[in-house]
Structure formats: structure tokens, C-alpha cells
Design a protein around this motif. Structure first.
Motif, PDB file in Angstrom:
ATOM      1  N   LYS A  58     -19.754  23.808  21.066  1.00  0.00           N
ATOM      2  CA  LYS A  58     -19.924  24.499  19.789  1.00  0.00           C
ATOM      3  C   LYS A  58     -20.060  23.558  18.604  1.00  0.00           C
ATOM      4  O   LYS A  58     -20.320  23.997  17.481  1.00  0.00           O
ATOM      5  N   ASP A  61     -18.146  22.641  12.648  1.00  0.00           N
ATOM      6  CA  ASP A  61     -18.611  23.390  11.482  1.00  0.00           C
ATOM      7  C   ASP A  61     -18.391  22.549  10.229  1.00  0.00           C
ATOM      8  O   ASP A  61     -17.414  22.717   9.492  1.00  0.00           O
ATOM      9  N   LYS A  88     -20.817  31.975  17.768  1.00  0.00           N
ATOM     10  CA  LYS A  88     -20.042  31.794  16.541  1.00  0.00           C
ATOM     11  C   LYS A  88     -20.588  32.625  15.380  1.00  0.00           C
ATOM     12  O   LYS A  88     -19.957  32.714  14.333  1.00  0.00           O
TER      13      LYS A  88
END
Length: 263
Positions: A58, A61, A88
Motif C-alpha cells: 500500500k 500516504d 484505500k
């Protein structure tokens, strides 16, 4: 809780009207990647559905700054997987319209499901990496199916409607239409942005011209590419290529740091 808006809105602008994009040279229904360089750089994949879970997970961020030529931007080995990128955003898309001026707070679950299916199907048809398609959707519209059409300031040039703000493509049919009509509309908006329209190029044509997603992103946004400085907006959105690079590596909700990036 209100989710952070995408970089396109953090910088106060949607993608610039693309009056410099060339007339598409291939039929949108059949346009696909043919550039050998694209398959090496990661812009294209001959079996996109087989790589949905391929990537570095992932990612993070956060927002990083890149500048210069495309080789200075994150290589495909640093990209998150499509599944991670998609998963996400499931809550994000339900609030995706809130800060765009479009109708309603965000997408319905049926619209989100149709978007996912269409990204995968158009990726398979065009051979464009599905992550690049989704990153472009996030950049152009925040994934809001009801996004307003960007009006071209030159009345002789086409406007840019839909999820990918394509050149004279279709805009969303509306929430009151049948479920099947909405799904078909979402699919066509993505076809128009990826495979191009009769009025202008999509991601496929830009990838075939440049062979990588970063120059292709500048091509898609601006119509012109300064190969030595992809932050040169050529009259369009300066942060565009940086934003795409950050989506590809896991960015979504963190504040943009574009203001401190080298231009």
C-alpha cells in the motif's frame, strides 16, 4: 470525517483544458499500447489483470517532490499495487464530490463497483497499467462520477468532461438513470480518457508517443512535453506529474507539499 481532497483541488485547479492534444489517430474502441518502451517502463502490460496485486503493497500516504526528466520519478518497482491503491479509496470515493462543486457528496457503492470493473476492463483492452488509469482519474476528478465539465476558454476547442476530463468525450448520465445506464456511462468516460476520442488523444496515444507514464501524464494534461522538466506546465497544471507519481506510490489523504517542490 471529511477526507482530504486530491492534489488537483489542493492546488486550486482541475486539469487544464487540453486544447493542445492532437486528434486521436486510432479508433478509441481498439486503441492499445504498441510501444516497446512502454512495456519496459511499466506504462503498459500485456496481461493487466494478472498484475492487480503486483507492487510494493500500500506504500506510504505522503507527498514527495520530484523534478527533471521522467527517469527522476519513481520507477515501476516503487509503485503500489492496484489492489492496494483501490482498497484505500473505498471510503474516499463515497465523499469524492464534496469539494469539487459537483452534485452530491460522492459516489454510490454501485458507481464505485462500476468504476472498478471499467478500469480493469479498459486496462485489459488498452494494455495500460490500471494503476496509471486510476491515478489519472483521481487527479482529474477525485473519482467523482458527477464531476463538472471543464470548459475550454477557447470556444473553438472542445471541452473536457467526465471522470478523466477527456477531450470532447461523454459526461456522466446522471444519478437518476438506470443502474445499467450509469455503468455504461462510467465505462465510456474511462474509455474516452484512456483510449482517446475522435477529438483528442487519451493515455494510450500519449504512452505510445513517449513510452512512460510520466511524460505521458504531462502529454495528457498539457499536450506538450518539456522532457527535461516535467514540472513545466506548458500552460496547464504544474503539479500534475508530481501528483501522479505520488498516487502511484501511495499518496491519497496527506497534505500536498507541492508548494515547496522544485518547479
Amino acid at each position: 470525517m471529511m477526507l482530504a481532497i486530491t492534489a488537483a483541488f489542493l492546488t486550486g485547479t482541475l486539469a487544464h483544458p487540453l486544447d493542445s492534444r492532437a486528434t486521436s489517430s486510432s479508433s478509441a474502441a481498439t486503441a492499445k499500447i504498441t510501444s516497446a518502451a512502454a512495456f519496459t517502463s511499466g506504462a503498459g502490460n500485456k496481461d493487466p489483470s494478472s498484475i492487480l496485486s503486483t507492487g510494493v503493497g500500500k506504500g506510504t500516504d505522503s507527498y514527495s517532490c520530484y523534478s527533471g526528466s521522467w527517469e527522476s520519478f519513481p520507477p515501476s518497482s516503487k509503485w503500489v499495487s492496484f489492489d492496494a491503491m483501490w482498497n484505500k479509496t473505498t471510503s474516499y470515493l463515497k465523499e469524492s464530490c464534496a469539494n469539487t462543486g459537483a452534485f452530491g457528496p460522492g459516489d454510490s457503492q454501485a458507481q464505485i463497483d462500476a468504476m472498478y470493473d471499467s478500469i480493469v476492463k479498459v486496462s485489459e483492452a488498452s494494455l495500460v497499467d490500471p494503476r496509471f488509469i486510476f491515478a489519472t482519474i483521481l487527479q482529474e476528478s477525485s473519482g467523482c462520477v458527477n464531476i463538472d465539465t471543464s470548459k475550454n476558454p477557447d470556444p473553438s476547442q472542445p471541452d473536457n468532461p467526465g471522470l478523466m476530463q477527456s477531450v470532447a468525450g461523454v459526461k456522466f448520465v446522471g444519478n437518476s438513470a438506470s443502474a445499467s445506464a450509469q455503468a455504461a456511462s462510467i465505462h465510456q468516460m474511462i474509455v474516452d480518457g484512456v483510449q482517446g476520442t475522435a477529438k483528442g488523444d487519451g493515455l494510450v496515444q500519449c504512452i505510445n508517443q513517449y513510452g512512460n507514464i510520466y511524460e505521458a501524464a504531462r502529454c495528457y494534461n498539457s499536450g506538450e512535453v518539456n522532457k527535461s522538466n516535467l514540472n513545466d506546465p506548458q500552460g496547464a497544471t504544474p503539479s500534475y506529474v508530481n501528483d501522479i507519481a505520488n498516487y502511484m506510490t501511495g499518496w491519497l489523504n496527506a497534505n500536498s507539499k507541492w508548494g515547496s517542490c522544485k518547479k
